[in-house]
Design a protein around this motif. Structure first.
Motif, PDB file in Angstrom:
ATOM      1  N   ARG A  11       0.865  -1.252  -0.063  1.00 54.95           N
ATOM      2  CA  ARG A  11       0.039   0.036   0.010  1.00 54.95           C
ATOM      3  C   ARG A  11       0.853   1.259   0.044  1.00 54.95           C
ATOM      4  O   ARG A  11       0.636   2.113  -0.671  1.00 54.95           O
ATOM      5  N   THR A  12       2.021   1.076   0.605  1.00 54.11           N
ATOM      6  CA  THR A  12       2.870   2.382   0.701  1.00 54.11           C
ATOM      7  C   THR A  12       3.337   2.555  -0.554  1.00 54.11           C
ATOM      8  O   THR A  12       3.391   3.768  -1.117  1.00 54.11           O
ATOM      9  N   TYR A  13       3.908   1.545  -1.113  1.00 55.41           N
ATOM     10  CA  TYR A  13       4.349   1.841  -2.531  1.00 55.41           C
ATOM     11  C   TYR A  13       3.203   2.284  -3.552  1.00 55.41           C
ATOM     12  O   TYR A  13       3.577   3.235  -4.348  1.00 55.41           O
ATOM     13  N   HIS A  22       8.545  12.883  -7.046  1.00 53.70           N
ATOM     14  CA  HIS A  22       9.594  12.788  -6.483  1.00 53.70           C
ATOM     15  C   HIS A  22      10.777  13.763  -7.246  1.00 53.70           C
ATOM     16  O   HIS A  22      11.032  14.037  -8.294  1.00 53.70           O
ATOM     17  N   SER A  23      11.977  14.074  -6.322  1.00 52.74           N
ATOM     18  CA  SER A  23      13.061  15.157  -6.915  1.00 52.74           C
ATOM     19  C   SER A  23      13.884  14.386  -7.964  1.00 52.74           C
ATOM     20  O   SER A  23      14.124  13.116  -7.841  1.00 52.74           O
ATOM     21  N   TRP A  24      14.692  15.174  -8.852  1.00 52.55           N
ATOM     22  CA  TRP A  24      15.456  14.577  -9.777  1.00 52.55           C
ATOM     23  C   TRP A  24      15.296  13.415 -10.502  1.00 52.55           C
ATOM     24  O   TRP A  24      15.948  12.610 -10.685  1.00 52.55           O
ATOM     25  N   SER A  29       9.227   6.230 -14.589  1.00 53.77           N
ATOM     26  CA  SER A  29      10.093   5.136 -14.532  1.00 53.77           C
ATOM     27  C   SER A  29      10.537   4.810 -13.174  1.00 53.77           C
ATOM     28  O   SER A  29      11.382   3.898 -12.676  1.00 53.77           O
ATOM     29  N   LEU A  30      10.292   5.446 -11.956  1.00 58.86           N
ATOM     30  CA  LEU A  30      10.784   5.152 -10.599  1.00 58.86           C
ATOM     31  C   LEU A  30       9.904   4.016 -10.244  1.00 58.86           C
ATOM     32  O   LEU A  30       8.790   3.503 -10.156  1.00 58.86           O
ATOM     33  N   GLN A  31      10.872   3.310  -9.293  1.00 54.69           N
ATOM     34  CA  GLN A  31      10.450   2.039  -8.612  1.00 54.69           C
ATOM     35  C   GLN A  31      11.030   2.296  -7.117  1.00 54.69           C
ATOM     36  O   GLN A  31      12.159   1.611  -6.911  1.00 54.69           O
TER      37      GLN A  31
END
Length: 450
Positions: A11-13, A22-24, A29-31
């Motif tokens: 759930r957090t994910y 998110h920064s930078w 594509s983030l995981q």
């Protein structure tokens, strides 16, 4: 039929991916790794896997994760006084300022508190401009000073490019870095002399009376952990004195034990006009930064108001964490441990890895602040991944480290090995064994002489 229950970690994910920007990062594509708990030099992900944290997150957990004395201090402060406006004195802020002044050079007795490193550098620059009546600021190409509009322009790395509108007054120069020398130097002495000559020549051609300040990382961090050669910072101090330029030492990453000294400038016997700090001052438990102000700059605002401030300047919870962190560092000799680990365990261990792995072109650092410069060819010093980017070689190397249970800080072709200052020799040995395995991947991309 009811839908199957999902774990807290899942759930957090899912909530992160649905709502957190998110920064930078390219967002799709983030995981991100879900972190469930931390302790000392360790953390555990959402699947319960244990990792040795040799990144100190963003190089700030100097007393390690969840140090009980710091946690207790925040809890006690929250029960007594959670917050108060900056105009009012409070015990936590006053004591934090005293402890910071105590480890600072003689005559640097005042502290302006901020919420982080970029804020600290912003205010140091403002102080210098108001003190001198000048505008331009000198900073190195291989540097990072923050992500605000001002500090990102002062930063030397490629992250400046999309944010650079050429109106910040920033003038960049090449600092000393023998391994990738811009001056074709063969020795540290040559590199120091030629870097100082380059800096002074640039000042003369730009106009000395234009410069309010030079900001230098005492030991550059994000850009490669490059301890300056002996005499360089003293030479910068001399140039500043010659032309009436304020000297700002950025200790946001290198301060509070990271290099095996309270401040990195302690290695170089130099006294700047302003020192900026954040991160390790309270190990990032509550956001805090600041500017240590020398007498000359203080006197500029003794009779006229300083036109700057912020709502959370010297926040009681953050300052209570700083008091506990600094006190604990004294009591547990944590700064001394960082020096000992660097000299007897981490430094020698990394150099031994370099003897084994041809992909390590250079090893450099102090205390618990080290970098491996990874290359595909030791003779040409071709980086393992391109400047300002990434590739499969570094990506697979970092993945191998994570798979082995090790988190390290990565920037382009470099691996930064930066554990908490509380790390033990046994933990260093375990981390080096994991790193040894990961470097086999980097070696597979090596095509130079062995």
């Amino acid at each position: 039929m009811a839908a199957p229950a999902i774990s807290t970690s899942q759930r957090t994910y899912e909530l992160d991916r649905a709502h957190v920007f998110h920064s930078w990062s390219a967002q799709k594509s983030l995981q991100p790794m879900v972190v469930e708990r931390t302790d000392g030099c360790y953390l555990w992900d959402g699947d319960g896997k244990e990792y040795l944290d040799f990144s100190s997150q963003l190089v700030y957990t100097n007393v390690g994760h969840q140090h009980p004395k710091v946690v207790a201090a925040v809890q006690e402060q929250a029960a007594k006084l959670c917050t108060i406006a900056p105009a009012h004195a409070n015990e936590a802020r006053s004591e934090a300022a005293r402890l910071i002044a105590e480890i600072s050079p003689e005559g640097m007795d005042r502290v302006f508190f901020t919420s982080g490193g970029a804020d600290s550098n912003e205010h140091a620059i403002r102080m210098a401009r108001l003190h001198t009546g000048r505008y331009k600021i000198l900073s190195a190409y291989r540097s990072y000073h923050g992500a605000t509009a001002e500090t990102i322009n002062l930063s030397g790395d490629h992250r400046r490019w999309p944010n650079d509108y050429g109106n910040s007054g920033a003038v960049h120069f090449h600092g000393p870095f023998l391994y990738r020398s811009e001056f074709r130097s063969e020795t540290e002495e040559q590199e120091c002399e030629r870097a100082l000559e380059h800096l002074e020549t640039l000042i003369r051609f730009e106009g000395p009376a234009a410069f309010a300040a030079i900001i230098v990382e005492s030991v550059p961090g994000t850009s490669g952990i490059m301890p300056p050669p002996p005499g360089y910072l003293k030479g910068v101090r001399d140039i500043c004195d010659r032309y009436g330029i304020v000297m700002i030492c950025d200790e946001v990453m290198s301060g509070f034990g990271r290099t095996g000294a309270w401040l990195a400038i302690d290695h170089y016997d130099v006294v700047p006009d302003l020192i900026t700090f954040a991160k390790g001052v309270n190990s990032g438990y509550v956001p805090l930064g600041g500017v240590i102000v020398g007498e000359k700059i203080y006197n500029s605002f003794a009779e006229r108001p300083y036109p700057g401030g912020m709502t959370y300047s010297g926040h009681p919870l953050a300052c209570a964490a700083a008091v506990a962190t600094i006190t604990t560092m004294h009591e547990e000799r944590i700064v001394e441990n960082a020096e000992f680990i660097g000299r007897t365990s981490l430094g020698p261990g990394l150099r031994a890895l370099a003897d084994k792995h041809p992909s390590i072109g250079d090893v450099r650092g102090l205390g618990v602040f080290w970098a491996l410069d990874l290359v595909t060819n030791r003779e040409t010093r071709e980086p393992l991944s391109p400047y300002g980017g990434t590739n499969a070689a570094i990506g697979q190397t970092m993945a191998a480290a994570r798979d082995a249970g090790l988190l390290v800080f990565n920037n382009y072709h470099r691996i930064h090995v930066v554990p908490p200052c509380t790390v033990t020799p046994t933990q260093v040995d375990a981390a080096l064994a994991m790193l040894d395995t990961a470097l086999d991947v980097a070696d597979s991309y090596y095509d130079g002489p062995r």
